[in-house]
Design an enzyme around this catalytic site. Structure first.
Site, PDB file in Angstrom:
ATOM      1  N   ASP A  34      31.258 -17.463 -57.539  1.00 40.53           N
ATOM      2  CA  ASP A  34      32.038 -17.803 -56.333  1.00 40.53           C
ATOM      3  C   ASP A  34      31.816 -16.817 -55.193  1.00 40.53           C
ATOM      4  OD1 ASP A  34      33.209 -15.598 -57.415  1.00 40.53           O
ATOM      5  OD2 ASP A  34      35.216 -16.455 -57.628  1.00 40.53           O
ATOM      6  N   ARG A  93      30.648   0.008 -31.771  1.00 38.63           N
ATOM      7  CA  ARG A  93      30.557  -0.370 -30.353  1.00 38.63           C
ATOM      8  C   ARG A  93      31.811  -1.081 -29.842  1.00 38.63           C
ATOM      9  NH1 ARG A  93      24.762  -3.091 -30.024  1.00 38.63           N
ATOM     10  NH2 ARG A  93      25.270  -3.639 -32.162  1.00 38.63           N
ATOM     11  N   LYS A 194      23.281   0.704 -16.392  1.00 42.92           N
ATOM     12  CA  LYS A 194      23.257  -0.595 -17.076  1.00 42.92           C
ATOM     13  C   LYS A 194      24.561  -1.336 -16.858  1.00 42.92           C
ATOM     14  CE  LYS A 194      23.633  -1.118 -21.820  1.00 42.92           C
ATOM     15  NZ  LYS A 194      23.136  -0.961 -23.183  1.00 42.92           N
ATOM     16  N   SER A 225      19.322  -3.391 -30.792  1.00 38.25           N
ATOM     17  CA  SER A 225      19.894  -4.525 -31.517  1.00 38.25           C
ATOM     18  C   SER A 225      19.139  -5.803 -31.126  1.00 38.25           C
ATOM     19  CB  SER A 225      21.385  -4.610 -31.205  1.00 38.25           C
ATOM     20  OG  SER A 225      21.971  -5.699 -31.865  1.00 38.25           O
ATOM     21  N   GLY A 227      17.485  -5.967 -28.508  1.00 40.38           N
ATOM     22  CA  GLY A 227      16.328  -5.475 -27.760  1.00 40.38           C
ATOM     23  C   GLY A 227      16.449  -5.720 -26.263  1.00 40.38           C
ATOM     24  N   THR A 229      18.432  -4.470 -23.960  1.00 45.02           N
ATOM     25  CA  THR A 229      18.551  -3.270 -23.121  1.00 45.02           C
ATOM     26  C   THR A 229      17.182  -2.647 -22.873  1.00 45.02           C
ATOM     27  OG1 THR A 229      20.765  -2.863 -23.992  1.00 45.02           O
ATOM     28  CG2 THR A 229      19.645  -0.980 -23.004  1.00 45.02           C
TER      29      THR A 229
HETATM   30  C1  R5P Z   1      24.948   0.397 -26.197  1.00 43.20           C
HETATM   31  O1  R5P Z   1      25.462   0.932 -25.240  1.00 43.20           O
HETATM   32  C2  R5P Z   1      23.859   1.019 -27.008  1.00 43.20           C
HETATM   33  O2  R5P Z   1      23.635   2.333 -26.647  1.00 43.20           O
HETATM   34  C3  R5P Z   1      22.566   0.229 -26.914  1.00 43.20           C
HETATM   35  O3  R5P Z   1      22.050   0.350 -25.620  1.00 43.20           O
HETATM   36  C4  R5P Z   1      22.800  -1.207 -27.248  1.00 43.20           C
HETATM   37  O4  R5P Z   1      23.531  -1.307 -28.424  1.00 43.20           O
HETATM   38  C5  R5P Z   1      21.511  -1.968 -27.386  1.00 43.20           C
HETATM   39  O5  R5P Z   1      21.793  -3.293 -27.677  1.00 43.20           O
HETATM   40  P1  R5P Z   1      20.735  -4.410 -27.374  1.00 43.20           P
HETATM   41  O6  R5P Z   1      19.450  -4.022 -28.032  1.00 43.20           O
HETATM   42  O7  R5P Z   1      21.336  -5.660 -27.952  1.00 43.20           O
HETATM   43  O8  R5P Z   1      20.602  -4.509 -25.884  1.00 43.20           O
END
Ligand code: R5P
Length: 297
Positions: A34, A93, A194, A225, A227, A229
């Site tokens: 389960d 986060r 950003k 994460s 990518g 950023t």
């Molecule tokens: C957030 O402020 C972290 O420092 C990274 O810039 C962020 O987690 C990157 O996330 P992603 O790759 O989704 O843009």
């Protein structure tokens, strides 16, 4: 001392055990039909310090629950102390209620771990609105940084090869990596501003102008994460004339097809630490962890 892992960081746990000449003991983990967790230690734990090495990625929810099951079982079986080494600590986060009714994930995660383990060691956690781990955890919490390891990588792959580079942090929080590493290496650095519009949409702009025409740029961030950023930062520096872009991430999650997105945005090379096991790993944190854990012996 006995070292184990709940599944995400087996290689790192084994390497750490080898470095410290400690015993690595695998956990038997499976699921009942389960879906309930089944977990079993395969060594006597009475009087021992049990070290669980487990990055909370992938599957942060299952990973967190497995850590709690393993820690509670270890204590139940007579372990003297349970230490969690979570090189990547998830849930950090969401550290504020951005919208009414939201869960503050970092606080809940810390509360759960506070109850389960005696000490936590992590590497470059995403501390933002909480400035120190001690603001979140009541247990002993150690925050290590991979800064010197990244600086060594940049020295070896750029400076010692006679190449100059500009180090760039894609947001102000990342200056704790980009600016400090640049200082250590002796390279120029800048950070971007950003704006996060959603978890999948960000925009960046250059606030402190540095000449990028014909330059090699190294973008450094804690987490990669989606990518998004790094991709936005790479597109910007390419537009400003950068000839080569390297991206360095402490924690490479690479969700939702991040790798091809980063290549498409103009990133030539991606390097991560082995906090999370991934083919891009090029910076080894074992010595850093061994030095800290060695204090427990
Ligand atoms: C957030 O402020 C972290 O420092 C990274 O810039 C962020 O987690 C990157 O996330 P992603 O790759 O989704 O843009």
């Amino acid at each position: 001392m006995l070292i184990t892992s709940c599944g995400n960081s087996i290689k790192l746990a084994q390497e750490l055990a080898k470095k410290l000449k400690a015993k690595y003991t695998p956990l038997s983990i499976s699921a009942f039909p389960d879906g309930d967790i089944y977990l079993k230690f395969n060594a006597p734990l009475k009087g021992k310090t049990v070290v669980i090495v487990e990055s909370l990625f992938p599957h942060s929810q299952i990973s967190l629950l497995r850590i709690i099951f393993a820690a509670e079982t270890a204590k139940d079986l007579g372990a003297k102390k349970v230490i969690l080494i979570a090189p990547y600590l998830a849930y950090m986060r969401q550290d504020k209620r951005f919208h009414p009714g939201e869960a503050i994930s970092s606080k809940i995660m810390a509360k759960l771990l506070d109850k389960a383990v005696d000490k936590i060691i992590t590497i470059d956690p995403h501390v933002h609105r909480y400035k120190r781990l001690q603001d979140l955890f009541h247990i002993q919490a150690v925050r290590l940084t991979s800064n010197h390891l990244i600086a060594d990588y940049v020295k070896k792959n750029f400076k010692e090869k006679g190449k100059n580079a500009v180090l760039l942090g894609p947001d102000w929080e990342s200056s704790q990596w980009a600016a400090r590493i640049a200082e250590e290496v002796g390279f120029a650095s800048t950070i971007l501003e950003k704006t996060r519009h959603s978890s999948r949409h960000v925009s960046v702009r250059l606030v402190k102008t540095v000449p990028l025409q014909g330059k090699e740029v190294v973008i450094i961030d804690d987490i990669i994460s989606t990518g998004k950023t790094i991709a936005e930062a790479a597109k910007l520096v390419r537009r400003l004339g950068a000839k080569k872009v390297t991206a360095i991430g402490v924690h490479g999650l690479f969700v939702e097809n991040a790798l091809p997105k980063l290549k498409k945005a103009g990133v030539d090379k991606i390097v991560t630490t082995n906090c999370i096991e991934h083919p891009t790993n090029g910076i080894d944190v074992v010595t850093l962890l061994a030095k800290e854990l060695g204090k427990e012996r």
